[in-house]
Design an enzyme around this catalytic site. Structure first.
Site, PDB file in Angstrom:
ATOM      1  N   LYS A  71       0.826  -1.213   0.000  1.00 47.37           N
ATOM      2  CA  LYS A  71       0.000   0.000   0.000  1.00 47.37           C
ATOM      3  C   LYS A  71       0.859   1.262   0.000  1.00 47.37           C
ATOM      4  O   LYS A  71       0.630   2.173  -0.809  1.00 47.37           O
ATOM      5  CB  LYS A  71      -0.933  -0.020   1.214  1.00 47.37           C
ATOM      6  CG  LYS A  71      -1.759   1.251   1.410  1.00 47.37           C
ATOM      7  CD  LYS A  71      -2.855   1.035   2.419  1.00 47.37           C
ATOM      8  CE  LYS A  71      -2.355   0.437   3.717  1.00 47.37           C
ATOM      9  NZ  LYS A  71      -1.403   1.320   4.435  1.00 47.37           N
ATOM     10  N   THR A  73       4.026   1.460  -0.791  1.00 52.13           N
ATOM     11  CA  THR A  73       4.800   1.428  -2.034  1.00 52.13           C
ATOM     12  C   THR A  73       3.972   1.986  -3.194  1.00 52.13           C
ATOM     13  O   THR A  73       4.461   2.784  -4.004  1.00 52.13           O
ATOM     14  CB  THR A  73       5.242  -0.015  -2.345  1.00 52.13           C
ATOM     15  OG1 THR A  73       6.018  -0.507  -1.253  1.00 52.13           O
ATOM     16  CG2 THR A  73       6.049  -0.082  -3.621  1.00 52.13           C
ATOM     17  N   ARG A  94       1.932   8.825   6.883  1.00 50.31           N
ATOM     18  CA  ARG A  94       2.168   8.764   8.326  1.00 50.31           C
ATOM     19  C   ARG A  94       3.654   8.523   8.605  1.00 50.31           C
ATOM     20  O   ARG A  94       4.387   8.024   7.764  1.00 50.31           O
ATOM     21  CB  ARG A  94       1.378   7.619   8.965  1.00 50.31           C
ATOM     22  CG  ARG A  94      -0.121   7.769   8.907  1.00 50.31           C
ATOM     23  CD  ARG A  94      -0.797   6.545   9.493  1.00 50.31           C
ATOM     24  NE  ARG A  94      -0.492   5.350   8.714  1.00 50.31           N
ATOM     25  CZ  ARG A  94      -0.641   4.110   9.153  1.00 50.31           C
ATOM     26  NH1 ARG A  94      -1.063   3.897  10.380  1.00 50.31           N
ATOM     27  NH2 ARG A  94      -0.359   3.083   8.384  1.00 50.31           N
ATOM     28  N   LYS A 105       7.059  -5.908  11.765  1.00 50.94           N
ATOM     29  CA  LYS A 105       6.479  -5.244  10.600  1.00 50.94           C
ATOM     30  C   LYS A 105       7.531  -4.580   9.714  1.00 50.94           C
ATOM     31  O   LYS A 105       7.367  -4.457   8.509  1.00 50.94           O
ATOM     32  CB  LYS A 105       5.465  -4.199  11.074  1.00 50.94           C
ATOM     33  CG  LYS A 105       4.732  -3.473   9.959  1.00 50.94           C
ATOM     34  CD  LYS A 105       3.660  -2.557  10.534  1.00 50.94           C
ATOM     35  CE  LYS A 105       2.961  -1.781   9.433  1.00 50.94           C
ATOM     36  NZ  LYS A 105       3.811  -0.755   8.832  1.00 50.94           N
ATOM     37  N   ALA A 273      -3.655   2.016  12.896  1.00 47.64           N
ATOM     38  CA  ALA A 273      -4.996   1.878  12.323  1.00 47.64           C
ATOM     39  C   ALA A 273      -5.811   0.788  12.998  1.00 47.64           C
ATOM     40  O   ALA A 273      -7.029   0.811  12.925  1.00 47.64           O
ATOM     41  CB  ALA A 273      -4.898   1.595  10.837  1.00 47.64           C
ATOM     42  N   PHE A 301      -3.423  -0.198   7.192  1.00 48.58           N
ATOM     43  CA  PHE A 301      -3.947  -1.557   7.065  1.00 48.58           C
ATOM     44  C   PHE A 301      -5.041  -1.652   5.993  1.00 48.58           C
ATOM     45  O   PHE A 301      -5.040  -0.892   5.038  1.00 48.58           O
ATOM     46  CB  PHE A 301      -4.433  -2.080   8.417  1.00 48.58           C
ATOM     47  CG  PHE A 301      -3.318  -2.283   9.411  1.00 48.58           C
ATOM     48  CD1 PHE A 301      -2.174  -2.991   9.062  1.00 48.58           C
ATOM     49  CD2 PHE A 301      -3.405  -1.778  10.696  1.00 48.58           C
ATOM     50  CE1 PHE A 301      -1.142  -3.187   9.973  1.00 48.58           C
ATOM     51  CE2 PHE A 301      -2.372  -1.970  11.611  1.00 48.58           C
ATOM     52  CZ  PHE A 301      -1.242  -2.671  11.250  1.00 48.58           C
ATOM     53  N   PHE A 381       3.626  -8.763  -9.366  1.00 48.15           N
ATOM     54  CA  PHE A 381       4.765  -9.615  -9.049  1.00 48.15           C
ATOM     55  C   PHE A 381       5.131 -10.403 -10.306  1.00 48.15           C
ATOM     56  O   PHE A 381       4.268 -10.717 -11.140  1.00 48.15           O
ATOM     57  CB  PHE A 381       4.418 -10.587  -7.912  1.00 48.15           C
ATOM     58  CG  PHE A 381       4.445  -9.968  -6.544  1.00 48.15           C
ATOM     59  CD1 PHE A 381       5.472 -10.249  -5.660  1.00 48.15           C
ATOM     60  CD2 PHE A 381       3.445  -9.096  -6.138  1.00 48.15           C
ATOM     61  CE1 PHE A 381       5.508  -9.682  -4.388  1.00 48.15           C
ATOM     62  CE2 PHE A 381       3.461  -8.528  -4.878  1.00 48.15           C
ATOM     63  CZ  PHE A 381       4.504  -8.820  -3.990  1.00 48.15           C
ATOM     64  N   TRP A 409       7.196  -0.967  -7.659  1.00 44.46           N
ATOM     65  CA  TRP A 409       8.278  -1.524  -6.833  1.00 44.46           C
ATOM     66  C   TRP A 409       9.539  -1.719  -7.668  1.00 44.46           C
ATOM     67  O   TRP A 409      10.634  -1.370  -7.244  1.00 44.46           O
ATOM     68  CB  TRP A 409       7.828  -2.857  -6.218  1.00 44.46           C
ATOM     69  CG  TRP A 409       8.824  -3.443  -5.262  1.00 44.46           C
ATOM     70  CD1 TRP A 409       8.954  -3.166  -3.936  1.00 44.46           C
ATOM     71  CD2 TRP A 409       9.842  -4.401  -5.574  1.00 44.46           C
ATOM     72  NE1 TRP A 409       9.992  -3.896  -3.400  1.00 44.46           N
ATOM     73  CE2 TRP A 409      10.554  -4.663  -4.390  1.00 44.46           C
ATOM     74  CE3 TRP A 409      10.219  -5.073  -6.751  1.00 44.46           C
ATOM     75  CZ2 TRP A 409      11.627  -5.556  -4.328  1.00 44.46           C
ATOM     76  CZ3 TRP A 409      11.286  -5.958  -6.701  1.00 44.46           C
ATOM     77  CH2 TRP A 409      11.974  -6.201  -5.502  1.00 44.46           C
TER      78      TRP A 409
END
Length: 556
Positions: A71, A73, A94, A105, A273, A301, A381, A409
Site C-alpha cells: 500500500k 509502495t 504517516r 512489521k 490503524a 492496514f 509480481f 516496486w
C-alpha cells in the site's frame, strides 16, 4: 535485486530546499533538520490556508497478509508517476512507529524504487515528533500521580485512572504493571499499564488538530481519571495543558522529505490503524491540498480499518472530501485468502484466486458505500500470470471499478504511469459524492453496529458488561455524537484474525470501551487487540546493525 535499504542508500537525494521549490515553498518557510528533512513553518501554513484545494486521492488495501500488498509502495509510486506526467503532486504519509521497525512489521517508507527518503531517518528518530508526544503523555501521567501524592484536591478515584504512560517500543511486560512501590514518598501504590506511543490519545489529538489553539483545546479536554462521584477529571483540571502544548510546539509542524524521484512527501503523525484512527495529520493533509493539484494519501492496514476511519473520523472531523480511492491488492494475497500456503503463492492457481477474491469484493462493496469512485490496482509480481491478472481485471470491471496494473516496486514512477492515468481519467469522468457511513445523531451502539454489519459483514455485536456500562456513562456525559473508532485485528474482516476471505456468520465482541474526549471519538476494543504490542520470537532488531563508517544495515 538490491534490498530496500540498499536502494535507498544508493539514491542521490536532492537538498530539501530544492524539493520545496517544486511546491513554490521558499527556503525561509522551512525549518531545516539537516540537508534532507525540514518542517513547514506556521507562517507558510497560515499564508496558504485560503487557497483552493487540490484533488484528494486515498490509497487503501485489502486485509494484509504475509504475502504483502504494498500500500505505501503504491502510494509513493503513484506520486512519482504523477511527477513523470508533469503533474504538481505531493504525497501525504504517516510517520512509522519505532516499535514495529524493531519487531515484525519493519519500516514504512515504501519499497523497491518507490520509497521516501532518507529511509533510515524516517524509520528511526526522524524529527523527534514521537519523542515529543511520548514526553507530553508521560508529563501528564507524572502530574496526575503527583496531584494524588500531594493531597488529591480533585478527589481522584485511584481505581478509575484511565490515563496510561506510553513508550514507542514493543514491550509486552509493560502492559500491566504496579507503580508507587517503595516508601510513602514514592507515590500511591496502584495498578497501571503502558500503551505504545502511537496508541496515545495525544497522537490522535495532534493528528486531528488544525492549529495550536485547537491542539490546546483538545489536550485540555482529555480525560485522565474519574473522581469519587464518577465525574471526569481532565488534563485542564490538572493545569497540564500549557506544558504539554509547549512540548508539542515543533511536533505540530508537518515534515517535508522526498521520494527517490524527488516528489515532495509530507510525512506527519502516525496513529495505528488497528488501535487508533490510522491516518496522517489533518494539518499535513490540508497543507498538502493547498500546495499541490493532487494529493495522494494513505490510511493504515485494510480498508475495513484505515479507509473506514479516514472517511468516518478524519474526513468527518476535518471537513475533507476525497475525490477518488485506490484499492491495492496482489494476486499473491488473494490466493493466500483462498487457502494457498505462502510458499506456493508463486504457482498459478485460478481456483484459489476465485475463492480468495471475495476479500477484494467486500472491500470494493464497502468503499462504494461512501460514494467515492474506486480504482483497483494490482501490485504486480513476476510470478503473476496473464490468466490471473485478466481474471481480476474482469472481476473489477463487472463491479463498476476502474482497474490498472502497478509496477512501481521494480520501476518507480514509470511503473505507475498506467495507474496514474487511470486515476486522472477517473477524476475527470466520475464525480465523488462522498458521505460518511453514519450520522452523528445515531447512538454509539448504533454506530458500532453499523460499522460491524456494513463494513465487516457481521451479524451483530455483543458487549462485555463493563463495555456496555461505559457506553452508558459516555452517553450520559454528552459525548454520544462522537464517531466510533474500532480497535480490531487488521488480518480479518472479523475480530478473529484466523478467518480470512469474506467471513460470514460471526458477531463482533466489544470487550472494552473508552472515550478519547480530546480526539473526540469513542474507542471500541474488540477481540484480542492490544494497545502495547510485543516482539516476535525473532525480532527484526536482531538483524539491524551499523558499521564503523556509520552505514545502517538490516533496516527494511
Amino acid at each position: 535485486m538490491k534490498s530496500d535499504i540498499e536502494i535507498a542508500q544508493a539514491a542521490q537525494l536532492m537538498p530539501i530546499a530544492k524539493v520545496a521549490e517544486s511546491l513554490d515553498i521558499l527556503e525561509e518557510d522551512l525549518e531545516l533538520y539537516g540537508r534532507y528533512k525540514a518542517k513547514l513553518s506556521d507562517d507558510l501554513i497560515s499564508r496558504i490556508w485560503d487557497r483552493p484545494n487540490g484533488k484528494l486521492i486515498l490509497v487503501t488495501a485489502i486485509n494484509p497478509t504475509p504475502a504483502g500488498e504494498g500500500k505505501t509502495t503504491t502510494t509513493v509510486g503513484l506520486g512519482e508517476a504523477f511527477g513523470k506526467l508533469n503533474k504538481k503532486a505531493v504525497i501525504a504519509l504517516r510517520e512509522p512507529s519505532l516499535g514495529p521497525c524493531f519487531g515484525v512489521k519493519g519500516g514504512a517508507a515504501g519499497g523497491g524504487y518507490a520509497q521516501v527518503v532518507p529511509m533510515e531517518d524516517l524509520n528511526l528518530h526522524f524529527t523527534g515528533d514521537f519523542h515529543a508526544i511520548t514526553s507530553a503523555n508521560n508529563l501528564l501521567a507524572a502530574m496526575l500521580d503527583n496531584h494524588i501524592q500531594q493531597g488529591n484536591a480533585l478527589s481522584i478515584d485511584t481505581r478509575q485512572i484511565v490515563w496510561k504512560r506510553c513508550l514507542d517500543m514493543n514491550d509486552r511486560v509493560l502492559r500491566n504493571i504496579v507503580v508507587g512501590l517503595g516508601s510513602k514518598a514514592d507515590g500511591v501504590v496502584r495498578e497501571d499499564r503502558f500503551v505504545i506511543t502511537v496508541a496515545s490519545e495525544i497522537m490522535a489529538v495532534l493528528c486531528l488538530a488544525d492549529d495550536m489553539h485547537d491542539l490546546k483545546r483538545r489536550l485540555g479536554n482529555m480525560i485522565v481519571a474519574y473522581n469519587y462521584e464518577g465525574k471526569p477529571v481532565t488534563a485542564e483540571d490538572l493545569h497540564a495543558t500549557g506544558a504539554m502544548a509547549a512540548l508539542l510546539k515543533d511536533a505540530l509542524k508537518p515534515n517535508l522529505i522526498q521520494t527517490l524521484e524527488h516528489t515532495p512527501a509530507i510525512v506527519h503523525g502516525g496513529p495505528f490503524a488497528n488501535i487508533a484512527h490510522g491516518c496522517n495529520s489533518v494539518r499535513a493533509t490540508k497543507t498538502a491540498l493547498k500546495l499541490a493539484d493532487y494529493v495522494i494519501t494513505e490510511a493504515g492496514f485494510g480498508a475495513d480499518l484505515g479507509a473506514e476511519k479516514f472517511f468516518d473520523i478524519k474526513c468527518r472531523k476535518a471537513g475533507l472530501r476525497p475525490d477518488a480511492v485506490v484499492l491495492v491488492a496482489t494476486i499473491r494475497a488473494l490466493k493466500y485468502n483462498g487457502g494457498v500456503k505462502k510458499e506456493d503463492l508463486g504457482t498459478e492457481n485460478l481456483n484459489a484466486l476465485k475463492s480468495g477474491i471475495v476479500n477484494l469484493e467486500k472491500h470494493i462493496d464497502n468503499l462504494q458505500k461512501y460514494g467515492v469512485p474506486v480504482i483497483v490496482t494490482l501490485n504486480s509480481f513476476v510470478t503473476d500470470t496473464e490468466a490471473e491478472t485478466d481474471f481480476v481485471e474482469q472481476f473489477c470491471r463487472k463491479r463498476n471499478c476502474e482497474f490498472a496494473l502497478s509496477k512501481v516496486w521494480e520501476s518507480g514512477g514509470e511503473g505507475g504511469i498506467p495507474l496514474a492515468r487511470k486515476v486522472l481519467e477517473t477524476l475527470e469522468t466520475r464525480k465523488s459524492n462522498f458521505k460518511p457511513l453514519y450520522e452523528n445523531s445515531m447512538s454509539l451502539e448504533k454506530k458500532i453496529e453499523t460499522v460491524a454489519k456494513e463494513i465487516y459483514g457481521a451479524d451483530g455485536v455483543t458487549y462485555a458488561p463493563a463495555a456496555a456500562k461505559e457506553l452508558k456513562r459516555i452517553a450520559d456525559m454528552g459525548m454520544s455524537d462522537f464517531p466510533v473508532c474500532m480497535a480490531k485485528t487488521q488480518y480479518s474482516l472479523s475480530d478473529d484474525q484466523t478467518r480470512l476471505g469474506r467471513p460470514t456468520g460471526f458477531t463482533i465482541h466489544v470487550r472494552e470501551v473508552y472515550v478519547s474526549a480530546g480526539a473526540e471519538f469513542v474507542v471500541a476494543v474488540t477481540g484480542a487487540i492490544m494497545t502495547m504490542p510485543g516482539l516476535p520470537k525473532t525480532p527484526a532488531a536482531e538483524r539491524i546493525d551499523i558499521d564503523d563508517t556509520g552505514v545502517i544495515h538490516g533496516l527494511f
